[in-house]
Design a protein around this motif. Sequence first.
Motif, short mmCIF file in Angstrom:
data_model
loop_
_atom_site.label_atom_id
_atom_site.label_comp_id
_atom_site.label_asym_id
_atom_site.label_seq_id
_atom_site.Cartn_x
_atom_site.Cartn_y
_atom_site.Cartn_z
N SER A 156 0.82 -1.22 0.00
CA SER A 156 0.00 0.00 0.00
C SER A 156 0.86 1.27 0.00
CB SER A 156 -0.93 0.01 1.22
OG SER A 156 -2.04 -0.81 1.01
N ARG A 157 1.86 1.28 0.83
CA ARG A 157 2.69 2.48 0.94
C ARG A 157 3.39 2.79 -0.37
NH1 ARG A 157 5.78 3.80 6.47
NH2 ARG A 157 6.78 5.79 5.94
N LYS A 158 3.96 1.77 -0.98
CA LYS A 158 4.66 1.94 -2.26
C LYS A 158 3.69 2.42 -3.34
CE LYS A 158 7.29 -0.77 -5.67
NZ LYS A 158 6.29 -0.85 -6.76
N GLY A 159 2.51 1.79 -3.43
CA GLY A 159 1.55 2.19 -4.43
C GLY A 159 1.08 3.62 -4.25
N ALA A 160 0.85 4.01 -2.99
CA ALA A 160 0.43 5.38 -2.71
C ALA A 160 1.53 6.37 -3.10
CB ALA A 160 0.09 5.53 -1.24
N ARG A 161 2.76 6.04 -2.79
CA ARG A 161 3.88 6.93 -3.14
C ARG A 161 3.97 7.11 -4.65
NH1 ARG A 161 7.43 4.33 -0.54
NH2 ARG A 161 8.28 3.08 -2.23
N GLU A 162 3.79 6.03 -5.39
CA GLU A 162 3.95 6.10 -6.84
C GLU A 162 2.80 6.84 -7.51
OE1 GLU A 162 4.57 2.09 -8.13
OE2 GLU A 162 6.64 2.02 -7.38
N VAL A 163 1.58 6.64 -7.05
CA VAL A 163 0.46 7.35 -7.69
C VAL A 163 0.51 8.84 -7.36
CG1 VAL A 163 -1.35 7.10 -5.91
CG2 VAL A 163 -1.96 7.06 -8.34
N ALA A 164 0.94 9.18 -6.12
CA ALA A 164 1.09 10.59 -5.78
C ALA A 164 2.21 11.23 -6.59
CB ALA A 164 1.35 10.75 -4.29
N ALA A 165 3.29 10.48 -6.82
CA ALA A 165 4.39 10.99 -7.64
C ALA A 165 3.91 11.30 -9.05
CB ALA A 165 5.54 9.98 -7.66
N HIS A 166 3.02 10.47 -9.58
CA HIS A 166 2.47 10.73 -10.93
C HIS A 166 1.70 12.05 -10.96
CE1 HIS A 166 0.57 10.19 -14.78
NE2 HIS A 166 -0.62 10.22 -14.22
N GLU A 196 5.51 10.75 1.55
CA GLU A 196 6.86 10.50 1.04
C GLU A 196 7.02 11.09 -0.36
OE1 GLU A 196 7.71 6.29 3.43
OE2 GLU A 196 7.26 6.28 1.28
N ALA A 197 5.98 10.97 -1.19
CA ALA A 197 6.05 11.55 -2.54
C ALA A 197 6.10 13.07 -2.48
CB ALA A 197 4.84 11.09 -3.36
N PHE A 198 5.30 13.67 -1.58
CA PHE A 198 5.31 15.13 -1.44
C PHE A 198 6.71 15.62 -1.05
CE2 PHE A 198 0.65 14.65 0.07
CZ PHE A 198 0.23 14.48 -1.24
N ALA A 199 7.29 14.95 -0.05
CA ALA A 199 8.63 15.35 0.41
C ALA A 199 9.65 15.18 -0.71
CB ALA A 199 9.02 14.53 1.63
N GLY A 200 9.52 14.10 -1.49
CA GLY A 200 10.46 13.85 -2.58
C GLY A 200 10.38 14.90 -3.67
N ALA A 201 9.24 15.57 -3.79
CA ALA A 201 9.06 16.62 -4.80
C ALA A 201 9.34 18.00 -4.23
CB ALA A 201 7.65 16.55 -5.37
N GLY A 202 9.85 18.07 -3.00
CA GLY A 202 10.16 19.35 -2.39
C GLY A 202 8.98 20.07 -1.79
N LEU A 203 7.89 19.34 -1.60
CA LEU A 203 6.67 19.92 -1.03
C LEU A 203 6.59 19.53 0.45
CD1 LEU A 203 4.22 21.51 -2.23
CD2 LEU A 203 3.04 19.31 -2.43
N ASP A 204 6.30 20.49 1.30
CA ASP A 204 6.16 20.20 2.72
C ASP A 204 4.94 19.28 2.92
OD1 ASP A 204 5.91 20.10 5.44
OD2 ASP A 204 5.53 22.24 5.73
N PRO A 205 5.16 18.03 3.39
CA PRO A 205 4.03 17.12 3.55
C PRO A 205 2.92 17.68 4.43
CG PRO A 205 6.08 15.92 3.74
CD PRO A 205 6.44 17.38 3.72
N ASP A 206 3.29 18.45 5.45
CA ASP A 206 2.29 19.00 6.37
C ASP A 206 1.46 20.11 5.74
OD1 ASP A 206 3.06 17.28 8.40
OD2 ASP A 206 4.59 18.66 9.15
#
Length: 331
Positions: A156-166, A196-206
């Motif tokens: 679940s975590r991996k799938g969520a990270r990848e779809v958010a990255a898209h 995790e995807a938000f942070a990876g794109a330079g976006l503050d997750p909070d």
Amino acid sequence: MKEVAEHAQVSLSTVSYVINNSGPVAPERRKRVLDAVRALEYSPNESARNLKRRSPSTVGLVVPQLTNQFFALVAEGVEKAASERDVLVVLVVPDAELPEDKQAQLLRRQRVDGVIYLSGTGSIPAAIYEIARYGPVVLVDEEIPGSGLPAIVSESRKGAREVAAHVLEQGHRQIAVLSGPLALWTARQRLAGYREAFAGAGLDPDSVPVHEGDYDEASGRQLAAEVLAADPRPTALICANDLLAIGAMEYCREAKLRVPEDVSVVGFDDLPLSAYLTPRLTTVRQPAHDMGYRAASALFDLLEGGEGGRIDELPVTVQIRESVSPPPGSA
């Protein structure tokens, strides 16, 4: 079996060999036994046979609901694995009159050999723990930390990270998350993946608002109405399951908002109907049928003396379709 043996004029052991396919029998004698079985309408007592073989005869399956296609597919996988072993599945679906704890008590009184359990609350009723004292319990689609029970889940975590990255790769930064109940392990895992995807794109997750709801269409419609009334309006909705996404898309149609031109929407699960929506839904495919099959197989392994306590994660894949495009004005 004794009556069949007398009718076919063979020994009781010959009947047993034919019925259980457990020993050599001459073709002529086999035919006499099968003719006697048909003539007497004989049906083996599966519970007695399984008891003698020390094999399970009945297992319980608890699912939160069957209106969600994902749960129905899990149930199909469980039934397939059980039918291959001539095991009966007792299906229980908790409701307002018979909540999870009452249904679990019913299963306990039925003395099922084991239980496959899909939690709708993120916890386990005491009656399920009581069942686990004399028979194995396998969780599916939910891990209950600290329970010590084996679980069949997806990445679940991996799938969520990848779809958010898209979604982020398309240029979206005004995003809202429509989450499932955060008491559930799946909802927390998916939220962690999105962040995790938000942070990876330079976006503050909070900085990305999270709106907690239920895993159903009504919740998706209600949350979308609240979220899309904001100023500035989000350009993308990341939904923690397909039913939330479908509800959000229904609201967008009612509000005359185009998907994906005005608002992009993604889901999670890849329910069969997701590929037939207009537009087709970008989502994360979970192997629901395989999860059910593996959960049942794990239960049977435990019943036959295998080791418990393991957590198996099945792979997921992102299904990119037409419900996501770059945000308005980005061209």
